[in-house]
Design an enzyme around this catalytic site. Structure first.
Site, PDB file in Angstrom:
ATOM      1  N   GLN A 103       0.838  -1.204   0.000  1.00 26.89           N
ATOM      2  CA  GLN A 103       0.000   0.000   0.000  1.00 26.89           C
ATOM      3  C   GLN A 103       0.878   1.262   0.000  1.00 26.89           C
ATOM      4  OE1 GLN A 103      -2.440   1.335   3.358  1.00 26.89           O
ATOM      5  NE2 GLN A 103      -4.228   1.349   2.011  1.00 26.89           N
ATOM      6  N   TYR A 183      -5.835  10.885   3.835  1.00 26.44           N
ATOM      7  CA  TYR A 183      -4.423  11.203   3.608  1.00 26.44           C
ATOM      8  C   TYR A 183      -4.304  12.042   2.324  1.00 26.44           C
ATOM      9  CZ  TYR A 183      -3.762   8.202   7.578  1.00 26.44           C
ATOM     10  OH  TYR A 183      -3.830   7.690   8.850  1.00 26.44           O
ATOM     11  N   GLY A 321      -9.645  -6.482   8.599  1.00 28.38           N
ATOM     12  CA  GLY A 321      -8.525  -5.802   9.230  1.00 28.38           C
ATOM     13  C   GLY A 321      -8.245  -6.349  10.616  1.00 28.38           C
ATOM     14  N   ARG A 322      -8.970  -5.811  11.605  1.00 29.51           N
ATOM     15  CA  ARG A 322      -8.701  -6.194  13.000  1.00 29.51           C
ATOM     16  C   ARG A 322      -8.696  -7.698  13.243  1.00 29.51           C
ATOM     17  NH1 ARG A 322     -12.952  -1.825  14.942  1.00 29.51           N
ATOM     18  NH2 ARG A 322     -13.688  -2.424  12.868  1.00 29.51           N
TER      19      ARG A 322
HETATM   20  C1  LIG Z   1      -4.351  -1.077  13.884  1.00 29.00           C
HETATM   21  C2  LIG Z   1      -4.937  -0.595  12.580  1.00 29.00           C
HETATM   22  C3  LIG Z   1      -4.107  -0.119  11.597  1.00 29.00           C
HETATM   23  C4  LIG Z   1      -4.639   0.295  10.358  1.00 29.00           C
HETATM   24  N1  LIG Z   1      -3.782   0.706   9.371  1.00 29.00           N
HETATM   25  C5  LIG Z   1      -4.259   0.985   8.134  1.00 29.00           C
HETATM   26  C6  LIG Z   1      -3.367   1.266   7.060  1.00 29.00           C
HETATM   27  O1  LIG Z   1      -2.146   1.227   7.197  1.00 29.00           O
HETATM   28  N2  LIG Z   1      -3.923   1.566   5.858  1.00 29.00           N
HETATM   29  C7  LIG Z   1      -5.283   1.602   5.654  1.00 29.00           C
HETATM   30  O2  LIG Z   1      -5.732   1.874   4.548  1.00 29.00           O
HETATM   31  N3  LIG Z   1      -6.133   1.299   6.658  1.00 29.00           N
HETATM   32  C8  LIG Z   1      -5.656   0.976   7.874  1.00 29.00           C
HETATM   33  N4  LIG Z   1      -6.527   0.611   8.874  1.00 29.00           N
HETATM   34  C9  LIG Z   1      -7.947   0.417   8.558  1.00 29.00           C
HETATM   35  C10 LIG Z   1      -8.216  -1.063   8.225  1.00 29.00           C
HETATM   36  O3  LIG Z   1      -7.574  -1.454   7.029  1.00 29.00           O
HETATM   37  C11 LIG Z   1      -9.724  -1.339   8.080  1.00 29.00           C
HETATM   38  O4  LIG Z   1     -10.236  -0.468   7.097  1.00 29.00           O
HETATM   39  C12 LIG Z   1     -10.507  -1.145   9.359  1.00 29.00           C
HETATM   40  O5  LIG Z   1      -9.865  -1.762  10.458  1.00 29.00           O
HETATM   41  C13 LIG Z   1     -11.934  -1.693   9.241  1.00 29.00           C
HETATM   42  O6  LIG Z   1     -11.887  -3.085   8.904  1.00 29.00           O
HETATM   43  P1  LIG Z   1     -12.160  -4.211  10.029  1.00 29.00           P
HETATM   44  O7  LIG Z   1     -13.518  -3.886  10.615  1.00 29.00           O
HETATM   45  O8  LIG Z   1     -12.132  -5.505   9.298  1.00 29.00           O
HETATM   46  O9  LIG Z   1     -11.081  -4.062  11.055  1.00 29.00           O
HETATM   47  C14 LIG Z   1      -6.028   0.242  10.136  1.00 29.00           C
HETATM   48  C15 LIG Z   1      -6.859  -0.238  11.151  1.00 29.00           C
HETATM   49  C16 LIG Z   1      -6.346  -0.658  12.355  1.00 29.00           C
HETATM   50  C17 LIG Z   1      -7.258  -1.203  13.411  1.00 29.00           C
END
Ligand SMILES: Cc1cc2nc3c(=O)[nH]c(=O)nc-3n(C[C@H](O)[C@H](O)[C@H](O)COP(=O)(O)O)c2cc1C
Length: 370
Positions: A103, A183, A321-322
């Site tokens: 990314q 961003y 993600g999480r």
């Molecule tokens: C610890 C953490 C770090 C994240 N870092 C990024 C990142 O580097 N780039 C990005 O686009 N989204 C980032 N996100 C957002 C996640 O990719 C994702 O969109 C978000 O957690 C919702 O998905 P989930 O409900 O499956 O966790 C981050 C989220 C968390 C919790």
């Protein structure tokens, strides 16, 4: 435990010319374990390798240049030392037959002078975000950024091109342009954060000019079928960044242009990242219909929700993600109905291997060859 072996979400999927093992994608997750020089630690190869059962991994957001940095301890992709460390990561993922995209990130105004030797962060316009930046000496209030001069913008496009080339050297399977979460690229797109009066501000066409120049530069390096893009039209964090005043007109035009470029996928954060699935007036299925490539859905997905969306024809791929933080074998657990472990938030950012590459799978520690 319920057997989900036959779940359509867990069957192979052809993404462009790549055969993915399933439709589960590991969403990009910043974990703040890199050195001050932006070099990922050696154990990042274990972390990513352990998660290679996902159909596709999107790496944590990775700075394209020193100017792109907005958080301490995040990785980069502009030096040879960074490339070497990423090579270990891509090798570890490929040895387990996984696929991984990098990314590409520029944080713009969501940064702090401490990360730039005292210089101001750059943005389309000098508008201060609300909140705090994560610096090497802790959280510090955001400042008013400096508006980029028109003639500085081509050099940033070139930084993206350079980073895209370095990602190739590092052995990634493709790249994802980070155009989400407020961003730099999204700061240009939205009329709330872009008040420019030159050819990069004002009309929708002008606000999309820089992001589309970036996409074209990256596509010149990789070809359109190895480039995806992430968007989050309803997300207002970080920085308390207001939504665009007409998100469907702005993002609809954006998606049309991305579709014409022949990009591999759009990765849509449906609702507010992490917090809510309320689309806040954005018609995600309509965006999907305007895009020829694959649609990757994200935000609070469960296997059941992914199955429902797939059956309704509303998405092709689902990024989690999480759930991937504490479940390196998430795909195995979804398939077998095994319980999901939950990572306490204190492990999310920065703490070496702890809470990062030391989570066991259901069948013990996952061995990775580096
Ligand atoms: C610890 C953490 C770090 C994240 N870092 C990024 C990142 O580097 N780039 C990005 O686009 N989204 C980032 N996100 C957002 C996640 O990719 C994702 O969109 C978000 O957690 C919702 O998905 P989930 O409900 O499956 O966790 C981050 C989220 C968390 C919790």
């Amino acid at each position: 435990m319920t057997d989900h072996t036959k779940s359509p979400v867990l069957q192979p999927f052809a993404l462009g010319d790549m055969q993915l093992a399933n439709r589960v994608v590991m969403a990009p997750l910043t974990r703040s374990r890199s050195s001050e020089e932006g070099v990922p630690p050696p154990f990042a190869a274990d972390y990513y390798g352990q998660r290679a059962e996902a159909g596709l991994i999107i790496s944590e957001a990775t700075n394209i240049s020193p100017q792109a940095r907005g958080y301490a301890l995040t990785p980069g992709i502009w030096t040879d030392a960074q490339v070497e460390s990423w090579q270990r990561v891509t090798r570890a993922v490929h040895r387990r037959n996984g696929r991984i995209f990098l990314q590409l990130w520029h944080t713009g105004r969501l940064s702090h002078p401490d990360l730039h030797g005292g210089a101001l962060p750059v943005a389309p316009s000098a508008i201060k975000p609300a909140g705090q930046a994560f610096t090497s000496s802790g959280l510090k209030d955001f400042v008013t950024p400096r508006a980029l001069e028109t003639d500085e913008i081509p050099a940033i496009v070139e930084d993206y091109r350079h980073a895209a080339k370095k990602a190739k050297e590092a052995g990634f399977d493709g790249v994802e342009v980070h155009s989400a979460n407020n961003y730099l690229l999204e700061q240009f797109i939205r009329d709330s954060t872009n008040r420019r009066t030159d050819c990069y501000g004002g009309s929708i066409e002008n606000r999309l000019r820089f992001p589309l120049e970036v996409v074209r530069a990256v596509v010149e390096v990789w070809g359109p079928q190895r480039v995806g893009i992430r968007i989050s039209p309803s997300t207002t964090m970080p920085g308390e960044s207001p939504m665009d005043s007409n998100p469907m007109a702005t993002y609809g035009t954006y998606v049309d242009a991305l579709s014409q470029t022949g990009l591999l996928y759009i990765h849509c954060i449906e609702g507010t990242t992490q917090l809510s699935r309320d689309p806040a007036g954005v018609d995600f299925p309509a965006l999907r219909r305007r895009f020829r490539g694959a649609y990757m859905a994200n935000n609070q997905y469960t296997l059941a929700l992914a199955e429902e969306m797939l059956a309704a024809g509303k998405a092709d791929l689902f990024s989690f993600g999480r759930p991937f933080i504490a479940n390196p074998d998430l795909v195995f657990r979804l398939r077998t109905g095994a319980p999901l472990a939950e990572a306490p938030k204190e492990y999310w950012y920065g703490d070496g291997k702890t809470g990062y590459s030391d989570w066991p799978g259901m069948e013990g520690q996952i061995r990775v060859e580096v």
